[in-house]
Design a protein around this motif. Structure first.
Motif, short mmCIF file in Angstrom:
data_model
loop_
_atom_site.label_atom_id
_atom_site.label_comp_id
_atom_site.label_asym_id
_atom_site.label_seq_id
_atom_site.Cartn_x
_atom_site.Cartn_y
_atom_site.Cartn_z
N ASP B 47 0.83 -1.14 0.10
CA ASP B 47 -0.11 0.06 0.11
C ASP B 47 0.87 1.26 0.05
O ASP B 47 0.47 2.11 -1.01
N LEU B 48 1.76 1.21 0.87
CA LEU B 48 2.73 2.34 0.99
C LEU B 48 3.43 2.77 -0.39
O LEU B 48 3.50 3.87 -0.96
N VAL B 49 3.88 1.63 -1.17
CA VAL B 49 4.62 1.67 -2.39
C VAL B 49 3.62 2.10 -3.46
O VAL B 49 4.01 3.34 -4.16
N PHE B 50 2.50 1.84 -3.46
CA PHE B 50 1.25 2.12 -4.57
C PHE B 50 1.08 3.54 -4.41
O PHE B 50 1.02 4.10 -5.19
N VAL B 51 0.82 4.07 -3.11
CA VAL B 51 0.62 5.39 -2.71
C VAL B 51 1.73 6.38 -3.17
O VAL B 51 1.38 7.34 -4.08
N SER B 52 2.78 5.96 -2.94
CA SER B 52 4.03 6.85 -3.10
C SER B 52 4.08 6.76 -4.78
O SER B 52 4.64 7.94 -5.48
N ALA B 100 4.60 9.37 1.01
CA ALA B 100 4.94 8.32 1.81
C ALA B 100 5.08 8.97 3.31
O ALA B 100 4.46 8.10 4.26
N VAL B 101 5.47 10.11 3.52
CA VAL B 101 5.50 10.63 4.87
C VAL B 101 3.96 10.71 5.30
O VAL B 101 3.43 10.48 6.63
#
Lengths: 185, 242
Positions: B47-52, B100-101
């Motif tokens: 999820d984090l990678v997708f959002v970023s 990401a932050v």
């Protein structure tokens, strides 16, 4: 001498940094090592020269275009992305031709045939030079792997960008041409 | 060089494919590492990678549009073009980091444990980056007569992309091995230090790296500064009480 872990860390880090700085200085390249004066179909190199006949019966060479911003584009009439990007190329050509921009559209005549190329040019109303690579030598010199393939060449004959595949967006062609024309001003 | 693969009528960009594979494998290894460490499961790496990535791509396109508004005014459809050349990489990286932050703050993630969890992803991506350069011919090496020199761009050259990929793989293996107990953030900082050190050493063989006015390679100088910073932070982590 019994050094603490902190001191050992400090000494190792300092040694690494000093050696690193020395390595950077020692391995700084001499200007001729980075000289890209050879001709290769890659960014930063001189574009391989060629001389080809055109659809209109003339002969054009890349070397004669020195001083202009050049887009060398390899295409074929059966290539769908080539068809998609040609109208944008024509529009950009019309906009910048008087400012020293030229498109050299190289048709793979060994695969396409003159009639196919002419029909394509008539269909899209193309006015930039259409060159015929009859024996495939220019395609080989540029190590052609896909169609279309485009090379943006500056006024000194150096390739500034290679775009493999397509279709190129009109904004991409516009920005690259503006950069080529603006770079030498 | 192998920049394009013909799959039927499609011309597939091999460097892009390698990068995508690297991201996928990196996410998988990061999640495996997270499970093995039995740390908090509130971090979903995918999820984090997708959002970023999404934010990064959008930001990169917006950044390019802001730099060249007239070109897009003339061709508005280009805004949604799939051309990767219409992306501003620096702006894209910046927006990806911001996203990401923000995601991390919303999920209540702590910075250093999160960076540690993502370190396998960073390491694998570094390997795939260098392999994609090998495919595209970018980052080519200085001419060389060594027996393992490769023929590229009209000369026998140091296979710098292979040197870089092997170094990145060695760093990945080092990071992946079961370590002594590390403090939060230490794994990430060790990775940064090793990667900067590799860059500093191996870019000496790079023919394509831009240079400063005094002839020094910019990438080596930047790596040296990153090395200083990571050493200072690591020192502070390890010897906090002293």
């Amino acid at each position: 001498m019994n050094l603490s872990a902190k001191h050992r860390f400090d000494m190792l880090a300092l040694a690494a940094l000093v050696l690193g700085a020395a390595w950077i200085a020692i391995t700084a390249p001499a200007p001729q090592e980075l000289d890209a004066a050879r001709a290769e179909p890659a960014q930063g190199f001189l574009a391989p020269d060629f001389t080809l006949g055109t659809l209109s019966g003339e002969t054009l060479s890349l070397a004669d275009q020195r001083g202009k911003a050049v887009l060398v584009n390899f295409w074929a009439s059966w290539c769908a992305p080539c068809r998609a990007e040609m109208p944008a190329m024509q529009r950009v050509y019309e906009k910048y031709r008087d400012q020293g921009f030229i498109i050299l559209a190289i048709n793979l005549a060994n695969q396409d045939g003159r009639a196919g190329a002419q029909a394509f040019v008539d269909e899209f109303g193309l006015t930039f030079p259409i060159l015929l690579d009859v024996d495939g030598q220019v395609s080989a010199a540029y190590r052609l792997r896909s169609l279309p393939s485009s090379y943006f060449i500056d006024r000194n004959g150096v390739i500034q960008e290679v775009v493999l595949g397509g279709p190129m967006a009109e904004a991409l062609i516009l920005t690259r041409v503006e950069q080529l024309l603006g770079a030498s001003q | 060089m192998f920049p394009v693969a013909q799959v039927g009528g499609l011309a597939v960009q091999v460097p892009g494919l390698i990068l995508l594979a690297g991201i996928w494998l990196g996410i998988y290894l990061s999640e495996r590492s997270l499970q093995a460490s039995k740390r908090s499961q509130s971090l979903n790496v995918g999820d984090l990678v997708f959002v970023s990535l999404l934010a990064g791509l959008g930001g990169a396109r917006l950044g390019y549009l802001i730099r060249f508004p007239a070109a897009f005014a003339q061709s508005p459809i280009s805004v949604i073009s799939l051309n990767p050349d219409l992306l501003d990489p620096l702006i894209g990286l910046f927006t990806a980091a911001i996203a990401a932050v923000i995601y991390g703050q919303r999920k209540g993630l702590l910075l250093f444990p999160t960076l540690d969890a993502l370190t396998p992803l960073f390491a694998v991506f570094t390997v795939s980056w260098h392999l994609s350069q090998l495919a595209s011919g970018a980052g080519y090496g200085l001419p060389s007569d060594l027996p393992w020199a490769i023929s590229l761009l009209g000369a026998n050259r140091h296979p710098t992309q292979i040197y870089d990929a092997l170094a990145a793989l060695a760093i990945l293996v080092f990071i992946w091995r079961k370590p002594r107990r590390r403090l939060p953030g230490e794994t990430f900082l060790i990775f940064v230090s090793l990667a900067a050190g590799a860059r500093l050493f191996l870019d000496a063989f790079d023919a394509a790296a831009p240079v400063l006015a005094n002839g020094w390679r910019i990438s080596q100088a930047a790596a040296w500064l990153i090395l200083i910073s990571s050493f200072l932070v690591l020192r502070r982590f390890r010897f906090q009480g002293e």
